[in-house]
Design a protein around this motif. Sequence first.
Motif, PDB file in Angstrom:
ATOM      1  N   UNK A 130     106.259  -5.392  24.983  1.00  0.00           N
ATOM      2  CA  UNK A 130     104.879  -5.555  24.525  1.00  0.00           C
ATOM      3  C   UNK A 130     104.339  -6.899  24.995  1.00  0.00           C
ATOM      4  N   UNK A 131     105.189  -7.942  24.890  1.00  0.00           N
ATOM      5  CA  UNK A 131     104.754  -9.262  25.340  1.00  0.00           C
ATOM      6  C   UNK A 131     104.505  -9.274  26.839  1.00  0.00           C
ATOM      7  N   UNK A 132     105.456  -8.651  27.584  1.00  0.00           N
ATOM      8  CA  UNK A 132     105.311  -8.638  29.039  1.00  0.00           C
ATOM      9  C   UNK A 132     104.026  -7.927  29.446  1.00  0.00           C
ATOM     10  N   UNK A 133     103.753  -6.825  28.752  1.00  0.00           N
ATOM     11  CA  UNK A 133     102.591  -6.021  29.150  1.00  0.00           C
ATOM     12  C   UNK A 133     101.320  -6.433  28.404  1.00  0.00           C
ATOM     13  N   UNK A 134     101.404  -7.556  27.666  1.00  0.00           N
ATOM     14  CA  UNK A 134     100.266  -8.051  26.896  1.00  0.00           C
ATOM     15  C   UNK A 134      99.710  -7.000  25.949  1.00  0.00           C
ATOM     16  N   UNK A 135     100.628  -6.357  25.232  1.00  0.00           N
ATOM     17  CA  UNK A 135     100.198  -5.373  24.239  1.00  0.00           C
ATOM     18  C   UNK A 135     100.511  -5.928  22.851  1.00  0.00           C
ATOM     19  N   UNK A 136     100.104  -5.199  21.855  1.00  0.00           N
ATOM     20  CA  UNK A 136     100.247  -5.685  20.482  1.00  0.00           C
ATOM     21  C   UNK A 136     101.690  -5.503  20.013  1.00  0.00           C
ATOM     22  N   UNK A 137     102.384  -6.638  19.805  1.00  0.00           N
ATOM     23  CA  UNK A 137     103.790  -6.520  19.414  1.00  0.00           C
ATOM     24  C   UNK A 137     103.971  -6.255  17.922  1.00  0.00           C
ATOM     25  N   UNK A 138     102.886  -6.136  17.195  1.00  0.00           N
ATOM     26  CA  UNK A 138     103.006  -5.791  15.786  1.00  0.00           C
ATOM     27  C   UNK A 138     102.760  -4.301  15.531  1.00  0.00           C
ATOM     28  N   UNK A 139     102.407  -3.604  16.587  1.00  0.00           N
ATOM     29  CA  UNK A 139     102.197  -2.163  16.476  1.00  0.00           C
ATOM     30  C   UNK A 139     103.573  -1.477  16.535  1.00  0.00           C
ATOM     31  N   UNK A 140     104.093  -1.121  15.368  1.00  0.00           N
ATOM     32  CA  UNK A 140     105.478  -0.621  15.278  1.00  0.00           C
ATOM     33  C   UNK A 140     105.701   0.617  16.145  1.00  0.00           C
ATOM     34  N   UNK A 141     104.730   1.497  16.151  1.00  0.00           N
ATOM     35  CA  UNK A 141     104.873   2.735  16.908  1.00  0.00           C
ATOM     36  C   UNK A 141     104.995   2.445  18.401  1.00  0.00           C
ATOM     37  N   UNK A 142     104.118   1.569  18.852  1.00  0.00           N
ATOM     38  CA  UNK A 142     104.107   1.204  20.268  1.00  0.00           C
ATOM     39  C   UNK A 142     105.421   0.510  20.642  1.00  0.00           C
ATOM     40  N   UNK A 143     105.825  -0.420  19.778  1.00  0.00           N
ATOM     41  CA  UNK A 143     107.055  -1.165  20.037  1.00  0.00           C
ATOM     42  C   UNK A 143     108.239  -0.202  20.121  1.00  0.00           C
ATOM     43  N   UNK A 144     108.265   0.760  19.214  1.00  0.00           N
ATOM     44  CA  UNK A 144     109.356   1.734  19.237  1.00  0.00           C
ATOM     45  C   UNK A 144     109.368   2.505  20.557  1.00  0.00           C
ATOM     46  N   UNK A 145     108.195   2.912  20.986  1.00  0.00           N
ATOM     47  CA  UNK A 145     108.108   3.705  22.215  1.00  0.00           C
ATOM     48  C   UNK A 145     108.563   2.883  23.425  1.00  0.00           C
ATOM     49  N   UNK A 146     108.050   1.653  23.494  1.00  0.00           N
ATOM     50  CA  UNK A 146     108.417   0.796  24.626  1.00  0.00           C
ATOM     51  C   UNK A 146     109.920   0.514  24.615  1.00  0.00           C
ATOM     52  N   UNK A 147     110.430   0.219  23.417  1.00  0.00           N
ATOM     53  CA  UNK A 147     111.850  -0.100  23.291  1.00  0.00           C
ATOM     54  C   UNK A 147     112.711   1.100  23.605  1.00  0.00           C
TER      55      UNK A 147
END
Lengths: 666, 274, 247
Positions: free
Chosen positions: A377-394
């Motif tokens: 999320x940090x690398x792609x400048x996305x919201x690192x507090x968005x749990x759903x997004x973080x889960x998907x990226x991870x």
Amino acid sequence: MKLDSKIPNGPLDKKWSDYKNHIKLVNPANKRNIDVIVVGTGLAGGSAAATLAELGYNVKAFCYQDSPRRAHSIAAQGGINASKNYQGDGDSVYRLFYDTVKGGDYRAREANVYRLAEVSENIIDQCVAQGVPFAREYGGLLDNRSFGGVQVSRTFYAKGQTGQQLLLGAYSAMNRQIGRGKIKMYNRHEMLDIVLVDGKARGIIARNLINGEIERHSAHAVVICTGGYGNVFFLSTNAMGSNVTAAWKAHKRGAYFANPCYTQIHPTCIPVTGDHQSKLTLMSESLRNDGRIWVPKKMEDAIAIREGKLKPTQIAEEDRDYYLERRYPSFGNLVPRDVASRAAKERCDAGYGVNSTGEAVYLDFASAIERYGKEQARIQHLDENDAKLVYKLGKDVVENKYGNLFQMYEKIVDEDPYTTPMMIYPAVHYTMGGLWVDYNLMSTIEGCYILGEANFSDHGANRLGASALMQGLADGYFVLPYTIGDYLANDIRTGAIPTDLPEFAAAEKNVRDIIDHLMNNKGTHSVDHFHKKLGKIMWDKVGMARNAKGLTEAMDEIAELREDFYKNVKVSGTAESFNQELEKALRVADFLELGELFAKDALHREESCGGHFREEHQTEDGEAKRDDENFAYVAAWEYKGNPREAVLHKEDLVYENIKLVTRSYK
Amino acid sequence: MAKSALLKSSLAKKYWMALTGLFLCLFLVGHLAGNLQLIFGDASAFNEYALFMTTNPAVKVLSYVTYISILFHAIDGIVLTIQNKKARPIGYAKNNAAANSSFSSRNMAVLGTLLLVFIVTHMVNFWAKMHFTQMPLQTIEVKMEGQKPLIVYKTVQEQYIPVEAVDRGQVELKGTKFYQFGTDLKVADGYKDLHKITIEFFKDPSYGIFYTIGYVLAMIVLGFHLSHGFASAFQSLGINNPRYNGVVKGIGYLFAYLVPALFAIIPLYIYFIK
Amino acid sequence: MNLTLKIWRQKNAKEKGQMVDYKISNVSPDMSFLEMLDVLNNELIEKGDDPVAFDHDCREGICGMCSLFINGEAHGPDRGITTCQLHMRMFKDGDTIYIEPFRAKAFPVIKDLVVDRTAFDKIQHAGGFVSVNTSGNTQDANAIPIPKHDADRAFDAATCIGCGACVATCKNSSAMLFVSAKVSQFALLPQGKVEAAERVLNMVNEMDALGFGNCTNTGACEVECPKGISLENIARMNREYLKASLK
């Protein structure tokens, strides 16, 4: 016979190069007149066969599978070590050497291990030149990862299929020589005896598994690369066909068997589900880079999970016992395999195991997924507090790294390891023990060389992850091709070895007698029946924790079982045809002898070291207690007609470059 | 080149299948454009097109390439099918092929054979008639005020020769050519009335319905054949890139559905509407 | 679960075979398909019958030894797996399961469900390698950077396990997916490009000579391949061969 390891003199880092400069060579014209038999076509056998053929020897290669590409090296997942120091994290030949000796709990031979670390760099160069598709970074350079028991990233890998890629590399080198006629390939052949003429290995007796014919094959030297004997436990991560027969036959003809009790129990395997189980599946150690191992802290949670009333994801963070991180803070989940396995057994024995059988612990990727997700999320400048997004990226990152392993797990267990933690339990994986060899990799039979897992030399009492591939290829590509020349230089005038010598006839008769006995035995039970019984004795009494009482019982029980086997085994079909039952029977017959020697060796070694853990020898907090004063030696056993009467020969382990200390990963 | 044997090797056969197949796709487009004159043009337009197709030298060359392509595509296909059958002497007791491949892809040989049968009958019905039989020539009715309609032959030279003139023996008709009676002096060339033949064929009171159905069925077969063949030809020629595969497949399906559908509409239009 | 198995039995390469029916009961859904056959074989042995011969070794989906055409599909109804990874939970109580050997002229039956796949090895002997000696005297492994994208695709092609499902499932018994995987792996890497033309010509010629059928792009191989080897590889081989032919 006195054991002579033939370790060259001189400083450790000069031994191998000096030695290579002074050993005898065979000139190219003479190599054409020399035959070499290579049994087994895994990393060690395949690489040896290819290299010997390239040098000009006439090679006859044997494997029991339908193609050399199927040898069980193919199943190695995680990677191969090399001291390239591409990561600049302080790696060096010495450090790889040191880690390997320490990881082996100071029971390996210094000079051999140093040589292994030295040639490790060549292996990577060689494999890349062969077109092995190792994982790369975006810059186009090779990627590395970290493995248990070390503090650098020196493991080269090709997703979770490194063994496959390396074996296919060796296989392709073999193919080139088969195409040129320098290797004659005998697939679906099994070596059933080794033939000695005037005390030298001069050939083998093999059974053609398709038509059952017993064949004689002669050569000036015999190279045995038939892997380990983990299948003595019936359930292991070995292939169904993996066996000790070739090594055991050599043992019976005079090759000493060293340290049979050193067995590696791998901590991350898929747990047993039922009686029907035929084999255990390994989940690569590389998973421990990112997975965290835990069991419930509270007994009632463990019980509820076993009964299916609770799910692991429902257990709060503070109620989880990350026991490896707790006990070994500096190495955490990346402690060596023997330590991780015993720790899992300790928790399960104490009643905290999770599977319905109570024999499993969790390997959890939730925090890795979160950590990688935030990073992405940090690398792609996305919201690192968005749990759903973080889960998907991870999840994407984890999938990229371990996708095939996760898929394998899901197919077997029918659970999604991305959302539910994996269940794992230790299982028999690798045998550090094997036929004794000197610095040249020659056994106590002259002209009989042992390579790879089949020998005992490099891993001491415990092997570090990603070192088996390294050893197999080092032996085959870079060690044997030099050392065998020193021996074969004396054979340039010998001429072809005839197969009508009385020694061949005697060995063939020996093989035929055993087969006749098995085929004509009007028994009542299938081979598997006996194999499973043997496996149970081995696992219960010669497994992860051993004691004198259990080992003594095991020796008697195995001897009894062996007698029962010869009386009551039933082998259907005929000897003169494709007969998988007969193949199994011949293999199990040898396991039934090896098992007893195995227990005898474990009984005699009154210390705990590496994969060998004697309950009588442990510290107060349950760590292994080594006895360097009395047991810093290689136990090489000489066959005397019955496994329990084997005679012990000691090769003292002399450490000139390393100080023996208590191994600690705390 | 020596080793590759651009005719014999399995891969070369694929290339030829693909190249001839794609060429035939182009041919279909041309053929369709002409046929659509049956709906959107009048008889003259259609007959002019038919004449152009049979006389223009460039078209002639192309038509020979087409014949050769059809033959080659068929023969290569038959050879491949025989070889492929030989590659599995004993079949499976149970084969669930639908689980992994499309109906068309598995039945290209059958579909192709049906198409070959269609092509042969189609050529007998139209192409052979056009080339080898005495075709009626196109006539037009000219209405002049106060007189009864006059029926005239339309000619390539844009002259109009009254039918009566032929009947009365002023002009002699040999094949499609008009001569001054009793001389070698050519007056003009008439148009073969393929339009009439086609309309009558499909409007035949007793068989027209069967011809129409047969034609439509053949176009359905063509659709199946193309639905695999079009994209497959690209794969055979080594054109496969995940970024564009969707586009190629999409165009392939569009082609496979649209072209045969337009072909099929024509006899339906003739039978039901015209 | 109770099941009816219809299994191809054939004594040896020369004799004719036929489908034989077997009943098996108490099959656990957690068993792998091969473990189910182990149970059947143990029953057959105890009854004094000849057990069913089938190839298998690693039982973790990587050695490529297991084969079996199950209910009309290579490696059975599941996707992305070999027969040893197929679990009985894919079947229902009372099912009838057809079990046949991989069928192709180039894969003659040895016994029952065991076939001879040495034809695959022969294709590899013809060119499935980079001609570099294993002396170790090559340049440093990092001397030639390889774009990650190419390295990854080469790896994807290299994951082929040589099981022969592509041949078994192809209606033409074509080996193109297998051959193209090897051709692609090397064609994508700088190390392999040097002899790419020779390689593709030699391997394809050998494949043709061994009696495999032709590819008609049905795509069945890609669907049934346990390692998901892509049809892209066949297209790449077509390109490579065309290039090599025109050279």
